[in-house]
Design an enzyme around this catalytic site. Structure first.
Site, mmCIF file in Angstrom:
data_model
loop_
_atom_site.group_PDB
_atom_site.id
_atom_site.type_symbol
_atom_site.label_atom_id
_atom_site.label_comp_id
_atom_site.label_asym_id
_atom_site.label_seq_id
_atom_site.Cartn_x
_atom_site.Cartn_y
_atom_site.Cartn_z
ATOM 1 N N ASN A 1 25.976 -42.771 29.658
ATOM 2 C CA ASN A 1 26.260 -41.968 28.463
ATOM 3 C C ASN A 1 25.017 -41.166 28.058
ATOM 4 O O ASN A 1 23.910 -41.706 28.037
ATOM 5 C CB ASN A 1 26.635 -42.949 27.326
ATOM 6 C CG ASN A 1 27.197 -42.277 26.096
ATOM 7 O OD1 ASN A 1 28.126 -41.470 26.205
ATOM 8 N ND2 ASN A 1 26.665 -42.602 24.934
ATOM 9 N N ASP B 1 30.723 -34.902 17.356
ATOM 10 C CA ASP B 1 30.633 -34.371 15.996
ATOM 11 C C ASP B 1 30.075 -32.954 16.091
ATOM 12 O O ASP B 1 29.356 -32.629 17.030
ATOM 13 C CB ASP B 1 29.853 -35.275 15.019
ATOM 14 C CG ASP B 1 28.459 -35.662 15.481
ATOM 15 O OD1 ASP B 1 27.930 -35.042 16.429
ATOM 16 O OD2 ASP B 1 27.885 -36.589 14.875
ATOM 17 N N GLU C 1 30.891 -39.309 21.536
ATOM 18 C CA GLU C 1 30.278 -39.330 20.194
ATOM 19 C C GLU C 1 30.441 -37.979 19.512
ATOM 20 O O GLU C 1 29.524 -37.476 18.858
ATOM 21 C CB GLU C 1 28.783 -39.688 20.289
ATOM 22 C CG GLU C 1 28.525 -40.995 21.002
ATOM 23 C CD GLU C 1 27.047 -41.408 21.021
ATOM 24 O OE1 GLU C 1 26.258 -40.840 20.244
ATOM 25 O OE2 GLU C 1 26.711 -42.301 21.804
ATOM 26 N N GLU D 1 21.284 -42.528 27.423
ATOM 27 C CA GLU D 1 20.197 -41.556 27.203
ATOM 28 C C GLU D 1 18.959 -41.780 28.053
ATOM 29 O O GLU D 1 17.832 -41.724 27.546
ATOM 30 C CB GLU D 1 19.817 -41.542 25.713
ATOM 31 C CG GLU D 1 20.970 -41.189 24.811
ATOM 32 C CD GLU D 1 20.570 -41.083 23.339
ATOM 33 O OE1 GLU D 1 19.418 -41.395 23.010
ATOM 34 O OE2 GLU D 1 21.418 -40.688 22.533
ATOM 35 N N HIS E 1 27.255 -34.225 20.608
ATOM 36 C CA HIS E 1 26.784 -33.930 19.246
ATOM 37 C C HIS E 1 26.473 -32.438 19.239
ATOM 38 O O HIS E 1 25.460 -32.001 19.790
ATOM 39 C CB HIS E 1 25.534 -34.755 18.921
ATOM 40 C CG HIS E 1 25.785 -36.227 18.895
ATOM 41 N ND1 HIS E 1 26.599 -36.817 17.943
ATOM 42 C CD2 HIS E 1 25.348 -37.231 19.697
ATOM 43 C CE1 HIS E 1 26.637 -38.130 18.168
ATOM 44 N NE2 HIS E 1 25.892 -38.406 19.225
#
Ligand code: XIL
Length: 458
Positions: free
Chosen positions: A202, A267, A265, A160, A238
């Protein structure tokens, strides 16, 4: 870069007992292929993982699902800086070791998450700046990557670091204020500490072609051109109730730079579109040979970090949700990863026969090129396919347009940089069986339009 690459690939074979054979064990002991996420992904040469934390390992219902469905684990919090180095130079490996031990006992891969990040830093690091913070950060990377050397499939080396919004630039942080080169310094330190791990950048809000993902794309392109050891880009994914129409195209443009891409990740907000969005993400990954795996950020809705969003594949009673069925169907429908870039395990006399006599004519090899261009530059990915005699080595000649020149090459050695450039195999990808495919790539300045590759086998 080529020698680094070779080291990684050779070592990957050397540790096959721990990793590749482990995957085989998982396949053999779990339900038959095609009926669980992990087995279905493995059939297609990929992994399907989840974030978890060792505090869940005593929950039998949860663990039944985790052990049955997944063949890759990420420590949701236990490998972060605050967890692993709570005091400067005093390391706590407990949670990470527990996760690695469980994964190894079940033949699961481990993604390491995350070496450097502006969040979840220990208090002592938050209070540092300048060269003191830089050396503490690099020491952290070195110590943590060394501790788990050989046990990590992929590391999120930096997490990030780019800003949201339209700037396409870096996020302000204490790490960023140590100098713009902090990211490449971290990758070089991680590469030195664990040359076998795939090293990833990432981030989130990179789920389509937008200013942020383009900023990252430009960094990766620059890293590849300058030989900074980056192997992969993680797309956190996400997601809310919609998904960008160019989700797959965005992954593809990164893959075309010569890095793997991973969904790290995943979701998705519960709602009428949840299963469809999971389906779209899975389909996109399966359509890209360099998309090597998908990780969901948790097993069951009730443990999700997104409280109330119910964004995962299992409900709190361990039941599969419709999104699960959508993902499984896409994994089973997807395309397998072609056996590219894999070094021969036991080099033997090639089926092509006498190495001093190249096989005749078209039996040698063929090559195709795919181009990714922008104003002033391009990346070319070249697929080499061995003819009926196989190859012992190969050379691909390409004539660049006037004004164009090669600025960086991976998985091949280039002779010259302008005019007709010859790209020859490196040590691990020269020997191909009949019909086998390998890929190499190069970056150039100017225009790459109109190049026609000619392949010669030896
Ligand atoms: C989250 C964890 O899931 C939470 O348990 C923790 O409180 C905060 O971090 N991007 C990342 C992950 O890279 O590390 C974050 O994980 C979620 C967002």
């Amino acid at each position: 870069m080529a020698s680094t690459r070779r080291l990684k690939l050779t070592a990957a074979v050397a540790v096959a007992g721990a990793l590749v054979a482990g995957m085989t064990v998982a396949l053999a002991t779990s339900a038959s292929a095609g009926t669980t996420l992990g087995a279905s992904a493995a059939e297609k040469g990929r992994y399907f993982g989840t974030a978890t934390d060792p505090h869940m390992f005593s929950n039998s219902g949860y663990m039944t699902v985790l052990n049955r469905e997944f063949n890759q684990l990420t420590n949701e919090n236990g490998m972060k800086w605050d967890a692993t180095e709570p005091q400067r130079n005093q390391f706590n490996w407990t949670r990470g070791d527990q996760l690695v031990a469980h994964a190894q006992s079940r033949g699961m891969l481990v993604r390491g998450h995350a070496l450097l990040w502006h969040q979840q830093q220990p208090g002592w690091a938050q209070g540092l700046s300048g060269s003191d913070l830089r050396s503490a950060a690099i020491n952290h990377v070195t110590q943590v990557a060394s501790h788990w050397r050989g046990k990590i499939h992929s590391w999120d080396v930096v997490n990030e670091a780019f800003a949201d919004g339209g700037s396409g630039g870096r996020r302000d942080s204490n790490l960023q204020r140590t100098g713009n080169d902090w990211i490449e310094a971290a990758f070089r330190a991680a590469d030195a500490a664990d040359p076998n791990a795939k090293l990833c950048y990432n981030d989130y809000n990179t789920d389509g072609i937008n200013a942020k993902s383009t900023g990252i794309y430009n960094m990766v392109r620059d890293f590849k051109a300058r030989g900074v050891p980056i192997d992969c880009v993680g797309f956190q994914s996400h997601l809310g109730t919609t998904i960008a129409g160019d989700y797959q195209a965005n992954l593809q443009r990164f893959a075309d730079l010569g890095v793997d891409v991973q969904i790290t990740e995943l979701d998705v907000q519960q709602g009428s579109n949840q299963a469809n969005i999971y389906r779209t993400v899975t389909r996109a990954c399966m359509a890209i040979s360099r998309c090597t795996g998908i990780t969901v950020w948790g097993v069951r809705d009730c443990e999700s970090w997104r409280t109330g969003a119910n964004p995962l594949l299992f409900d709190c009673n361990n039941n599969k949700k419709p999104a699960y069925d959508a993902v499984l169907a896409e994994l089973n429908a997807g395309t397998g990863v072609p056996p590219t870039s894999t070094p021969p395990v036991n080099p033997t006399t090639p089926p092509g026969g006498n190495p001093t006599t190249p096989p005749a004519g078209g039996a040698g090899c063929t090559a195709t090129v795919s181009l990714n261009q922008w104003t002033g530059g391009f990346v070319a990915n070249v697929r080499v396919t061995a003819g009926s005699g196989g190859t012992r080595g190969w050379t691909v000649a390409m004539t660049l347009p006037g004004g164009a020149s090669v600025t960086g090459t991976w998985s091949a050695t280039a002779s010259g940089s302008t005019g007709t450039v010859r790209f020859s195999n490196v040590s691990y990808n020269g020997q191909l069986a009949a019909g086998q495919v390998t890929e190499f790539g190069f970056q150039g300045s100017g225009s790459g339009s109109g190049m026609t590759p000619t392949c010669t086998a030896s």
